[in-house]
Design an enzyme around this catalytic site. Sequence first.
Site, PDB file in Angstrom:
ATOM      1  N   GLN A 229       0.829  -1.200   0.000  1.00 33.41           N
ATOM      2  CA  GLN A 229       0.000   0.000   0.000  1.00 33.41           C
ATOM      3  C   GLN A 229       0.869   1.259   0.000  1.00 33.41           C
ATOM      4  O   GLN A 229       0.357   2.364  -0.157  1.00 33.41           O
ATOM      5  CB  GLN A 229      -0.908   0.027   1.232  1.00 33.41           C
ATOM      6  CG  GLN A 229      -1.979  -1.052   1.226  1.00 33.41           C
ATOM      7  CD  GLN A 229      -2.903  -0.995   2.434  1.00 33.41           C
ATOM      8  OE1 GLN A 229      -3.155  -2.011   3.048  1.00 33.41           O
ATOM      9  NE2 GLN A 229      -3.436   0.169   2.777  1.00 33.41           N
ATOM     10  N   ARG A 376      -8.815  -0.259   7.916  1.00 33.49           N
ATOM     11  CA  ARG A 376      -9.846   0.589   7.347  1.00 33.49           C
ATOM     12  C   ARG A 376     -10.222   1.753   8.270  1.00 33.49           C
ATOM     13  O   ARG A 376     -11.393   2.048   8.495  1.00 33.49           O
ATOM     14  CB  ARG A 376     -11.071  -0.232   6.990  1.00 33.49           C
ATOM     15  CG  ARG A 376     -11.712   0.348   5.749  1.00 33.49           C
ATOM     16  CD  ARG A 376     -12.766  -0.492   5.153  1.00 33.49           C
ATOM     17  NE  ARG A 376     -13.388   0.340   4.127  1.00 33.49           N
ATOM     18  CZ  ARG A 376     -14.086  -0.125   3.133  1.00 33.49           C
ATOM     19  NH1 ARG A 376     -14.277  -1.399   2.998  1.00 33.49           N
ATOM     20  NH2 ARG A 376     -14.602   0.682   2.250  1.00 33.49           N
ATOM     21  N   CYS A 377      -9.210   2.385   8.821  1.00 38.66           N
ATOM     22  CA  CYS A 377      -9.430   3.609   9.599  1.00 38.66           C
ATOM     23  C   CYS A 377      -8.090   4.299   9.721  1.00 38.66           C
ATOM     24  O   CYS A 377      -7.085   3.752   9.326  1.00 38.66           O
ATOM     25  CB  CYS A 377      -9.963   3.297  10.994  1.00 38.66           C
ATOM     26  SG  CYS A 377      -8.766   2.560  12.101  1.00 38.66           S
ATOM     27  N   GLU A 746     -12.722   5.204   4.790  1.00 33.98           N
ATOM     28  CA  GLU A 746     -12.807   4.438   6.031  1.00 33.98           C
ATOM     29  C   GLU A 746     -14.025   4.787   6.868  1.00 33.98           C
ATOM     30  O   GLU A 746     -14.334   4.076   7.826  1.00 33.98           O
ATOM     31  CB  GLU A 746     -11.562   4.706   6.900  1.00 33.98           C
ATOM     32  CG  GLU A 746     -10.334   5.190   6.179  1.00 33.98           C
ATOM     33  CD  GLU A 746      -9.631   4.079   5.427  1.00 33.98           C
ATOM     34  OE1 GLU A 746     -10.068   2.940   5.599  1.00 33.98           O
ATOM     35  OE2 GLU A 746      -8.687   4.344   4.669  1.00 33.98           O
TER      36      GLU A 746
HETATM   37  O1  CDP Z   1      -7.015   6.655   0.515  1.00 28.92           O
HETATM   38  P1  CDP Z   1      -8.201   5.925  -0.034  1.00 28.92           P
HETATM   39  O2  CDP Z   1      -8.247   5.858  -1.516  1.00 28.92           O
HETATM   40  O3  CDP Z   1      -8.423   4.609   0.629  1.00 28.92           O
HETATM   41  O4  CDP Z   1      -9.495   6.734   0.478  1.00 28.92           O
HETATM   42  P2  CDP Z   1     -10.212   8.048  -0.063  1.00 28.92           P
HETATM   43  O5  CDP Z   1      -9.254   9.117  -0.356  1.00 28.92           O
HETATM   44  O6  CDP Z   1     -11.291   8.330   0.919  1.00 28.92           O
HETATM   45  O7  CDP Z   1     -10.833   7.594  -1.456  1.00 28.92           O
HETATM   46  C1  CDP Z   1     -11.567   6.430  -1.675  1.00 28.92           C
HETATM   47  C2  CDP Z   1     -12.201   6.531  -3.058  1.00 28.92           C
HETATM   48  O8  CDP Z   1     -13.341   7.410  -2.993  1.00 28.92           O
HETATM   49  C3  CDP Z   1     -11.257   7.139  -4.113  1.00 28.92           C
HETATM   50  O9  CDP Z   1     -11.497   6.587  -5.383  1.00 28.92           O
HETATM   51  C4  CDP Z   1     -11.655   8.603  -4.077  1.00 28.92           C
HETATM   52  O10 CDP Z   1     -11.282   9.300  -5.210  1.00 28.92           O
HETATM   53  C5  CDP Z   1     -13.185   8.514  -3.874  1.00 28.92           C
HETATM   54  N1  CDP Z   1     -13.687   9.737  -3.223  1.00 28.92           N
HETATM   55  C6  CDP Z   1     -14.557  10.562  -3.909  1.00 28.92           C
HETATM   56  O11 CDP Z   1     -14.950  10.254  -5.024  1.00 28.92           O
HETATM   57  N2  CDP Z   1     -14.978  11.739  -3.302  1.00 28.92           N
HETATM   58  C7  CDP Z   1     -14.594  12.073  -2.040  1.00 28.92           C
HETATM   59  N3  CDP Z   1     -15.006  13.194  -1.478  1.00 28.92           N
HETATM   60  C8  CDP Z   1     -13.737  11.203  -1.323  1.00 28.92           C
HETATM   61  C9  CDP Z   1     -13.290  10.041  -1.947  1.00 28.92           C
END
Ligand code: CDP
Length: 790
Positions: A229, A376-377, A746
């Site tokens: 990761q 997942r947090c 998360e």
């Molecule tokens: O770091 P990780 O990718 O696990 O988490 P994240 O930044 O929360 O994003 C998870 C997925 O959700 C990604 O594909 C982000 O681009 C999408 N996302 C989104 O579309 N809009 C947001 N406000 C937050 C996340």
Amino acid sequence: MTTTAEPHSLLTTPEVGGLGHSRKRVEDARFVEGRGNYVDDIVLPGMLHMAIHRSPLAHARILSIDTTEAAAMEGVIAVITGELLAGFNLAWMPTMSGDTQAVLATDKVRFQGQEIAAVIATDRYLAQDAADRIVVEYEELEPIVTPQRSLEPDAPLIRDDKEGQTSNECYTWESGDKEATDAAFAKADKVVSLDTFYPRSHPAPLETCAIVADVNSATGQATLYMTSQAPHAHRTVFALVAGLPEQNIRIVSPDIGGGFGNKVPVYPGYVVATAASLVIGKPVKWVETRTENLISTGFGRDYHMHGKLAVTNEGKILGLKVDMLSDQGAFFSDAQPTKFKAGLFHIVTGSYDYPVAHVTTRGAYTNKAPGGVAYRCSFRVTEASYMIERLVQNAAYELGMDPADFRMKNFIKKDQFPYLSPTGFVYDSGDYEGAMKLALDMVGYDQIQEEKEQARAEGRLVGIGIASFTEVVGAGHGDDYDILGLRMFDSAELRVHPTGKAILKLGVRSQGQGHETTFAQIVAEELGIPASDIKVVEGDTDNTPYGLGTYASRSTPVAGAATAVIARKLRDKARKIAAHLLEASEEDLEWEVGKFSVKGDPESSVTIQDVAFAAYTNVPESIEAGLEGVHYYDPPNMTYPFGTYVVVVDIDPGTGQWKVRRMVAVDDCGVRINPMIVEGQIHGGLTEGYAMSSMQHISFDEQGNCIGSNFLDYLVPTAWETPRFELGATVTPSPHHPIGAKGVGESATVGSPAAFVNAVIDALWHLGIRNIDMPVSADRVWAAMEEAKS
Ligand code: CDP
């Protein structure tokens, strides 16, 4: 599934596909066609296979290791022991938390499943057969399987390898103001307390951990295909551990079948396979079995929590005290920011406005596999959110108040943001009342409260539980958050080619979150280049800019911000080139997504594609050719997504079985880049939250044997058990994020367990039941009811 998510006000057409479009996941085509490329798909010429001999005992001194029979088997190329690695100074390695961990045990084994020796052979099954024939002689020691026993003065020392370590204490840490909190408690009308335990669980990604290590002895180049990761950070750790020059290490994380925090630590198997390839001069593949993954790689949770809330009779919170004890396992090997040793447990103050809190956290070494990964947090936020939401709900009952009213009364109000919490976090933005109101409306709260009374009169048990969580995601800023001193920034590199098509390279690495889809949408929004014309590249340290990786929902808050910023920088350059092409001054140009035009003369315009072509064919002397750049983004603060979840359960009074009748989840992650992907993330998180509350945990017997080493004993939910979710959304942008987005990956896992458990407790409160520890299984509910009767 139903949803009431409001669409983002769209700036781009669906063809361009900027923010707010539920663009289909581009990565799925290869996955559904079976054309993904996982580590196990990688086959190199001459490749050998590795299997690991592991300890059956949780705590024992190693007297001897006999590898003769294994080494003599046909097809076995080498047997590697810790003693051999010690010759290269590789028997121990640093962890991402600054502790040390045995690569292959030399002195003692400290948990069941610990790595003792590795066999390299021409075939995987042969390697395993040979590994099984290694004979280890042990002197058994007392296994310590609880942190309480671990901290008793007469407990045997687990980490006797560490100089100066005289007890099993791993860390003690404190936050908030003790004196002021004591004073607030002295003034309280009532003190409400809760003792609870968040059991050990395992992220259990579908793809286990794996590596193909290919060290070329002629060039010194080490190419490591690895389930990582955080490939860049891992490369640096490899350089430090193995003493290989960093420029000669290339880590490639191809497609990853789920991580959930499990693929953040560096595992001994990675190091041994690399050392083996270095010594033997051939590529070496190691792919964990399911059981190996479940018994030896990063666990989550295992937190014993004791919380107290000081309240007035009118239902105002005055302060919070929390003591917690963490079972870290034998090595402290999750990735923790160095200045927050116990993680972000001090977010335990939750969504509420009160002046003081005091938090102490202690971590203890035990004879279990390393624990505490951010499953997942963000570092321990799940535990924190669980604690405060259970405590708040109980406080409301004890005061005779409705739990929703109690929360409304204590919420940080919309106009109080940015809000400084009693433990020093600055929450960026929020509208907690708005999210809760929507959730209560969607579920029909008042109606269910009425039905509850009626049900009770009829001998039925109905419960409704709420959790109004605040998450903290997107670490840094780098001054406050670092991993082994590496500041927690992230990066994006963007190149627009002459034909107007672009490549975006990121320091983060998706493990299923859909980055290839969503990050292209950010560029589409900023430059007007259709998202389908933008390729997103991640997970190759030689071909992407340095970044700290994807975990703890940091991709959107950090790498998403880096993407927006670099796109804006290229737009600034594009403006200069457009001015040259239109023979106008930059100030006279107007930008409308995808196009510059001369103010007052819309006919005089150039598209971003025209500009891209000119960037390589027709730039004035004063402008450097090309349309390309990289941005390293160190966020000024983290982002604080939030939401309210409401669960309605029916409990069978005869068996204790409970069923989820309704689950409403209102999430606010600021601007949603791709609402469909956000909903997918929330579904996954809610499913995990439900599983933790009801069935998903790993326990250990008194000997330290892991009960839960396969999917028959470790119950991860399938579609069959998973309840139906109804999703709602509010949108409160983050003021400091370039596109107003907060992370969401998360949140649902963080927020939901308390909602499920609160619903069960709500149904049972009138029986005198105040707490049932997770997993709240039918037999536990039934036992609690029986005890309440007697
Ligand atoms: O770091 P990780 O990718 O696990 O988490 P994240 O930044 O929360 O994003 C998870 C997925 O959700 C990604 O594909 C982000 O681009 C999408 N996302 C989104 O579309 N809009 C947001 N406000 C937050 C996340």
